[in-house]
Write an enzyme that holds these catalytic residues in place. Structure first.
Site, short mmCIF file in Angstrom:
data_model
loop_
_atom_site.label_atom_id
_atom_site.label_comp_id
_atom_site.label_asym_id
_atom_site.label_seq_id
_atom_site.Cartn_x
_atom_site.Cartn_y
_atom_site.Cartn_z
N CYS A 106 0.82 -1.21 0.00
CA CYS A 106 0.00 0.00 0.00
C CYS A 106 0.86 1.27 0.00
O CYS A 106 1.59 1.52 -0.95
CB CYS A 106 -0.98 -0.06 1.18
SG CYS A 106 -2.43 0.99 0.99
N HIS A 107 0.80 2.08 1.05
CA HIS A 107 1.58 3.33 1.14
C HIS A 107 3.00 3.10 1.68
O HIS A 107 3.80 4.02 1.71
CB HIS A 107 0.86 4.34 2.04
CG HIS A 107 -0.36 4.94 1.43
ND1 HIS A 107 -1.55 4.27 1.35
CD2 HIS A 107 -0.57 6.15 0.85
CE1 HIS A 107 -2.45 5.04 0.76
NE2 HIS A 107 -1.88 6.18 0.44
#
Length: 180
Positions: A106-107
């Site tokens: 994800c991030h």
């Protein structure tokens, strides 16, 4: 194998912490929760507070060399906090220097960008991180999971919680190859 799960004191996406943790634990590994402060971390379910988890080790008091691999769970806030902490960034970079496998979802690649370890690598992430990855010299692709061996270590990346099954399977496979 001892595996560091590095997260900030708050803002990690809970499912991106707990699902890889369970998968690696089931495969016989020893997950260890590492953070920038002692005590507990607060996980989130998107933007809502979720559960608290006890910190096992603190960056600056533990050594990257005592772990066989690193997992960087996502969430918007945790990777952003980590990339602003020089100790956390150095901890991440050390896994690449030592040639140890790293997984990020994800991030989480924000922290990899800050550690200057994506140049020449192919990876995926949450789509809003793609420009950061490209600007740091990496190649961003929109795939469920990417295993990149074009560097000193194997790097496993994934886009989002919907990709967790594929991410966990890849992480277990890559980390198992390191213990053979």
């Amino acid at each position: 194998m001892r595996i560091a799960f590095l997260v900030a004191p708050q803002g990690v996406e809970q499912i991106e912490l707990t699902e890889p943790w369970k998968a690696l634990e089931s495969a016989g590994h020893e997950p260890v929760l590492v953070s920038t402060r002692a005590g507990e971390i607060r996980a989130f379910d998107h933007l809502d507070k979720a559960d608290a988890f006890p910190v096992d080790d603190v960056v600056g008091e533990t050594w990257a060399g005592s772990f066989g691999a690193l997992v960087l769970p996502g969430g918007v806030a945790s990777p952003d906090f980590l990339r602003m902490d020089p100790g956390a960034v150095a901890f991440v970079k050390e896994f690449f220097v030592r040639g140890r496998p790293v997984a990020a979802i994800c991030h989480a690649p924000w922290t990899l960008v800050e550690a200057d370890v994506v140049r020449g690598r192919t990876l995926t992430s949450w789509p809003s991180i793609r420009t950061d990855i490209r600007n740091a010299g990496g190649t961003w692709v929109n795939e469920q999971v990417v295993i990149c061996a074009d560097g000193p270590n194997k790097l496993v990346t994934s886009r989002k919680p919907d990709d967790l099954k594929a991410f966990c399977d890849a992480v277990v496979e890559v980390f198992a190859a390191e213990t053979d």
